[in-house]
Every structure is written in C-alpha cells, then in structure tokens.
Design an enzyme around this catalytic site. Structure first.
Site, PDB file in Angstrom:
ATOM      1  N   HIS A  98       0.820  -1.210   0.000  1.00 49.57           N
ATOM      2  CA  HIS A  98       0.000   0.000   0.000  1.00 49.57           C
ATOM      3  C   HIS A  98       0.857   1.264   0.000  1.00 49.57           C
ATOM      4  O   HIS A  98       0.568   2.214  -0.735  1.00 49.57           O
ATOM      5  CB  HIS A  98      -0.941  -0.016   1.200  1.00 49.57           C
ATOM      6  CG  HIS A  98      -1.887  -1.171   1.190  1.00 49.57           C
ATOM      7  ND1 HIS A  98      -2.985  -1.233   0.356  1.00 49.57           N
ATOM      8  CD2 HIS A  98      -1.890  -2.332   1.887  1.00 49.57           C
ATOM      9  CE1 HIS A  98      -3.622  -2.363   0.546  1.00 49.57           C
ATOM     10  NE2 HIS A  98      -2.984  -3.052   1.459  1.00 49.57           N
ATOM     11  N   ILE A  99       1.902   1.287   0.818  1.00 53.35           N
ATOM     12  CA  ILE A  99       2.762   2.465   0.867  1.00 53.35           C
ATOM     13  C   ILE A  99       3.638   2.538  -0.380  1.00 53.35           C
ATOM     14  O   ILE A  99       3.742   3.592  -1.025  1.00 53.35           O
ATOM     15  CB  ILE A  99       3.622   2.464   2.140  1.00 53.35           C
ATOM     16  CG1 ILE A  99       2.734   2.601   3.376  1.00 53.35           C
ATOM     17  CG2 ILE A  99       4.647   3.598   2.098  1.00 53.35           C
ATOM     18  CD1 ILE A  99       3.473   2.464   4.694  1.00 53.35           C
ATOM     19  N   ASP A 149       9.401  -7.104  -5.368  1.00 51.54           N
ATOM     20  CA  ASP A 149       8.536  -7.708  -4.363  1.00 51.54           C
ATOM     21  C   ASP A 149       8.633  -9.225  -4.496  1.00 51.54           C
ATOM     22  O   ASP A 149       8.964  -9.740  -5.579  1.00 51.54           O
ATOM     23  CB  ASP A 149       7.083  -7.238  -4.547  1.00 51.54           C
ATOM     24  CG  ASP A 149       6.285  -7.340  -3.257  1.00 51.54           C
ATOM     25  OD1 ASP A 149       5.880  -6.293  -2.737  1.00 51.54           O
ATOM     26  OD2 ASP A 149       6.076  -8.464  -2.764  1.00 51.54           O
ATOM     27  N   ALA A 165      11.767   3.642   6.052  1.00 53.43           N
ATOM     28  CA  ALA A 165      10.708   4.026   6.993  1.00 53.43           C
ATOM     29  C   ALA A 165       9.773   2.834   7.201  1.00 53.43           C
ATOM     30  O   ALA A 165       8.583   3.010   7.431  1.00 53.43           O
ATOM     31  CB  ALA A 165       9.925   5.231   6.474  1.00 53.43           C
ATOM     32  N   ASP A 215      14.007   6.386   9.553  1.00 54.11           N
ATOM     33  CA  ASP A 215      12.947   6.739  10.508  1.00 54.11           C
ATOM     34  C   ASP A 215      12.737   5.661  11.569  1.00 54.11           C
ATOM     35  O   ASP A 215      12.109   5.920  12.588  1.00 54.11           O
ATOM     36  CB  ASP A 215      11.634   6.972   9.744  1.00 54.11           C
ATOM     37  CG  ASP A 215      10.490   7.402  10.652  1.00 54.11           C
ATOM     38  OD1 ASP A 215      10.694   8.355  11.440  1.00 54.11           O
ATOM     39  OD2 ASP A 215       9.412   6.786  10.583  1.00 54.11           O
ATOM     40  N   GLU A 223      14.679   1.236  19.837  1.00 51.71           N
ATOM     41  CA  GLU A 223      14.163   2.598  19.945  1.00 51.71           C
ATOM     42  C   GLU A 223      13.818   2.904  21.397  1.00 51.71           C
ATOM     43  O   GLU A 223      13.341   2.026  22.119  1.00 51.71           O
ATOM     44  CB  GLU A 223      12.921   2.774  19.062  1.00 51.71           C
ATOM     45  CG  GLU A 223      13.213   2.566  17.580  1.00 51.71           C
ATOM     46  CD  GLU A 223      11.971   2.723  16.709  1.00 51.71           C
ATOM     47  OE1 GLU A 223      10.870   2.926  17.273  1.00 51.71           O
ATOM     48  OE2 GLU A 223      12.093   2.651  15.467  1.00 51.71           O
ATOM     49  N   HIS A 234      10.859   7.719  14.315  1.00 51.65           N
ATOM     50  CA  HIS A 234       9.718   6.843  14.003  1.00 51.65           C
ATOM     51  C   HIS A 234       8.428   7.668  13.883  1.00 51.65           C
ATOM     52  O   HIS A 234       7.430   7.403  14.570  1.00 51.65           O
ATOM     53  CB  HIS A 234       9.557   5.767  15.078  1.00 51.65           C
ATOM     54  CG  HIS A 234       8.808   4.558  14.590  1.00 51.65           C
ATOM     55  ND1 HIS A 234       9.013   3.306  15.088  1.00 51.65           N
ATOM     56  CD2 HIS A 234       7.841   4.414  13.649  1.00 51.65           C
ATOM     57  CE1 HIS A 234       8.212   2.443  14.480  1.00 51.65           C
ATOM     58  NE2 HIS A 234       7.489   3.098  13.602  1.00 51.65           N
ATOM     59  N   ILE A 235       8.441   8.628  12.968  1.00 57.72           N
ATOM     60  CA  ILE A 235       7.302   9.532  12.800  1.00 57.72           C
ATOM     61  C   ILE A 235       6.561   9.298  11.484  1.00 57.72           C
ATOM     62  O   ILE A 235       5.747  10.131  11.083  1.00 57.72           O
ATOM     63  CB  ILE A 235       7.759  11.002  12.871  1.00 57.72           C
ATOM     64  CG1 ILE A 235       8.764  11.306  11.738  1.00 57.72           C
ATOM     65  CG2 ILE A 235       8.353  11.324  14.229  1.00 57.72           C
ATOM     66  CD1 ILE A 235       9.010  12.785  11.533  1.00 57.72           C
ATOM     67  N   GLY A 236       6.834   8.185  10.821  1.00 56.55           N
ATOM     68  CA  GLY A 236       6.249   7.946   9.496  1.00 56.55           C
ATOM     69  C   GLY A 236       4.755   8.192   9.422  1.00 56.55           C
ATOM     70  O   GLY A 236       4.247   8.836   8.505  1.00 56.55           O
ATOM     71  N   GLY A 237       4.016   7.685  10.387  1.00 63.18           N
ATOM     72  CA  GLY A 237       2.565   7.846  10.383  1.00 63.18           C
ATOM     73  C   GLY A 237       2.082   8.912  11.342  1.00 63.18           C
ATOM     74  O   GLY A 237       0.885   8.996  11.620  1.00 63.18           O
TER      75      GLY A 237
END
Length: 446
Positions: free
Chosen positions: A195-196, A215, A272, A298, A303, A327-330
């Site tokens: 999806h991303i 893939d 990410a 990211d 962490e 870790h701010i991807g979303g």
C-alpha cells in the site's frame, strides 16, 4: 471461559461477582430483578485502556458508545500492564507498548487488543489467538503520510538539506551546487510494493522519477512503474532505494554490507519500514566511505520507550548527509485521526456484534445482526479440530435451539462461529457449550 460482554442494545450475561454468595438475600434478589428487566449490560462497566496518546477521535467514539475509557499519553512497562490488564475488556496501544504472552495470560476479561498503528509485532499474536482474543490494527490509514514523508526526504537528500541546516545552525554559510541534484529523471527503486510502496510510486512518478520495484510476489504496477525480478538488479539500477517491507523472519537484516556494496555508487538509501531490516553499522560504513551519498532513516532496531533528551544511540549519528527522525512515518494529525476512527469502529463491532472483520490473528467473521431482538447471538471460540463443530451443533440440537443464521471461519488452531438462535434456548446452549473441552470462550449477546 464462558465470560460474556455487551453490545449496544443487548444484554450479555457476565458471571456473577465472586462475592455474591456473601451478599444479603435482599441485595441478591434486587440484582437478579434488575438483570431480568434490563435491556443491556451497563456499558460504563466495559473497561477500555488506551495508551500512548491515541487520537481523540477514537477515544470519543468509544466514550460516545458508553464505554468506561481511560486514556494515557504514555506507554506502560510489562509490570504496569500486568497490574492494569486484570479487569480490562479492551486494551489499545500504539507502537511502544509491548503486549507479551505473560501480559495476555494475566488477563481474565480481555475481549480485544487494538493497535492504533500499522504494525502488530509489539503484540504476541499467537498467545492472543490461543486465549481467544482478536487483535485489530489500521493497515492503510497512514499510507499517505509515510509516502509524503519519503518524497520530502528524497528531495532533502538530493539537495543536502540536512547538512546545510546543521551548518547554518552552527553559524556557517556555504552555498554550493556541487553534489546537489534534481530528482526528475532519477530512478527510484522500491523494495516492497504494498500500500505504501505503490502510493509512493504514483507520487514519485508525478514528480518525473522513473520507478522500479522488487517484491516477493508479482504485483500490478501503478502508472509506468516496472517490477524487477531480483533485489540485486534493483539495487544496481536505482538512484534512490526505499524500503517498504513488513517485519518478518525473511526480512530481518535483509539489507547489509553486501547489499550496500551492490548499490550504485553515489546513490541514496531510505528506510521508513521496520528497524530490524537494515544492518545499521553496514549503512554507517557505506555513508562514511561515500559509496552511499546520503540516507534517511525513521526506524531503528532499538528505539527509546519514551520521549526525552540523550536517549538515542546509533552508529548513524554524525554520518554525512544523513537525515534521522524518531519513528514519525505515520505521525500526522490526519493519519492519527483516521487510525483512531478505523480501529475504534472495529472495536465497537467486535464488542457489540462479535465481528472480527480485519483482525490480524483471528478467523474473520462478520454477520448482520438482528436489530428486532427476536434472537440471541452466541459467539463461540473453539479449537480447530475434527469433530468440534459436530459437538457444537449437537448442543444446539439437544437444547431445542432453532438456528436462524450461522457463520463459521477458522484460522490456524482457532475456529470462530457466530450463531443466532431463539431466545428461549440461548442460556442452556451457553451452559452446555462452556462445558466442552474444545470450546475456549463463549459469549451471548441479546
């Protein structure tokens, strides 16, 4: 086992309190009379704990449905969770809180676990399944946020924005064009085209980039993107390599020294997806040698569990043209609101109707509910073994139950069946089902 929960206009039978045998006869009679006349179990007794600053939209949806919601901004340690989990019906987390088998085994009323994020690797999915607890997430809600973040950092890397910013904060002024490039006409190689990856493909192509992807399964390309048969071929052709893979045994350390050596000299690297898919020391070495011209990262193998100064350690600190984010991807307002809405909606359907649609570790069952109140809904979670359904159906037959509709599905070792039956038989059915060794949990909704 045999524990029940509540739906929006239906009453579920909870086991009586342990102290009931000590209660005064008049108090006991009052309680029984109340249960016999009530149309629903009080929703304010459904305990929901939401951790790590879940979106206000999700919190409000659960509160509006009448649940007793406690929302905390922080994650909890295992010991703290062990104390909280005992009487919870729903636990909601994001990415920092770890829900171990020990925590799951300590629960005695837990109906569902909700991950208000994409990943679910912070939950022991097998342990949850074995105890009859579905786990929900929001796999698509932050897709756009992550894709935009990658596009922004592709531009940032190609123009050395990180180094320029750091220099100017130190008072320096070095204007130059050497080593800075447009991204138009460059090749973006995507490792993972879900999806991303596919949405990033569209955004990158709209900015004039050529897109190729690798893939493990054939994927329909978006626009003019093309699938490359092997990872080494993709690495050799790409000016920018961006990872978009899940956390699996097969993806752990999938990009290491050999893979960085296979990349085009002077290319850029972005990750990410998941922190453990990259060998960080190998990336640092490739950056310091100049073989990789820049990197954006990211996510990291380890962490910090909380926000604060002097918590982050990595070999990437101080590397040239290296952009790092925590870790701010979303982590956008839009993504978090959408995640809160999607996961809260799934929880409401699970508690109110027994639906497990979109659960990641559970048989997916979703059946339209009788809103006229002519039936009781029996929810049966059982071991997926030969003869179990025969035993279950025998209980309905011997209880003179009329099955109005039924939906069965299985996943791995677990089976889940929803049965709508006549009102008169439901309590006897529940009693008999709870005595079957193959049945893990029974709930009745009415």
């Amino acid at each position: 086992q045999g524990q029940c929960c509540v739906c929006c206009t239906r009453r579920c039978e909870f086991p009586p309190p342990l102290y009931e045998s000590m209660a005064e006869p008049s108090a006991k009679r009052a309680r029984v009379a109340e249960e016999e006349t009530a149309t629903s179990f009080p929703k304010n007794k459904i305990k929901v704990l939401l951790l790590e600053g879940v979106s206000q939209r999700g919190i409000q949806m659960l509160k509006d449905d009448g649940f007793q919601v406690e929302a905390l901004k922080t994650a909890l340690t295992e010991d703290e969770l062990l104390e909280k989990i005992k009487d919870l019906h729903v636990l909601g987390i994001r990415s920092k809180t770890q829900v171990s088998k020990k925590v799951i085994d300590a629960s005695n009323r837990l109906l569902a676990i909700a991950c208000f994020c994409i990943g679910t690797d912070q939950v022991d999915l097998q342990a949850a399944q074995a105890k009859g607890i579905p786990v929900f997430n929001a796999p698509f809600a932050n897709t756009r946020s992550v894709a935009e973040l990658i596009i922004g950092n592709i531009v940032g890397l190609s123009r050395k924005i990180g180094d320029c910013t750091a220099t100017m904060h130190r008072g320096g002024w070095f204007k130059q064009a050497v080593g800075c490039y447009e991204i138009r006409g460059k090749t973006l190689g995507l490792v993972g085209y879900g999806h991303i990856g596919s949405q990033l493909s569209v955004l990158a192509e709209s900015m004039g980039m050529n897109v190729i992807y690798y893939d493990v399964v054939p994927k329909l390309p978006m626009g003019n993107a093309s699938q490359i048969p092997t990872l080494p071929e993709l690495l050799a052709q790409s000016d920018f390599v961006s990872l978009h893979v899940p956390k699996l045994a097969s993806t752990k350390n999938m990009i290491g020294k050999a893979e960085f050596a296979a990349m085009k000299p002077g290319s850029f690297f972005l990750n990410a997806s998941r922190g453990n898919v990259v060998v960080i020391p190998a990336l640092a070495e490739a950056l310091k040698s100049g073989h990789v011209r820049g990197a954006y990262v990211d996510v990291f193998p380890v962490e910090p569990g909380k926000n604060g100064e002097n918590l982050f350690e990595s070999e990437l600190r101080g590397c040239p043209n290296t952009l790092l984010t925590p870790h701010i991807g979303g982590s956008t307002e839009e993504a978090q609101a959408k995640i809160g809405e999607e996961v809260a909606a799934a929880l409401l359907k699970c508690v109110n109707e027994g639906s497990t649609h979109s659960a990641v570790n559970f048989p997916q069952v979703d059946m339209k509910i009788d809103t006229e109140g002519n039936t009781h809904r029996v929810l049966i979670i059982h071991h997926n073994k030969p003869g179990v359904m025969s035993a279950i159906n025998r209980v309905f037959t011997e209880s003179n139950a009329n099955i109005c509709q039924q939906f069965l599905n299985t996943k791995g070792d677990i089976g889940y069946v929803i049965v709508d039956t006549n009102v008169e038989a439901s309590m006897e059915v529940k009693k008999q089902l709870a005595s079957l060794d193959a049945v893990i949990k029974v709930r009745v909704l009415f």
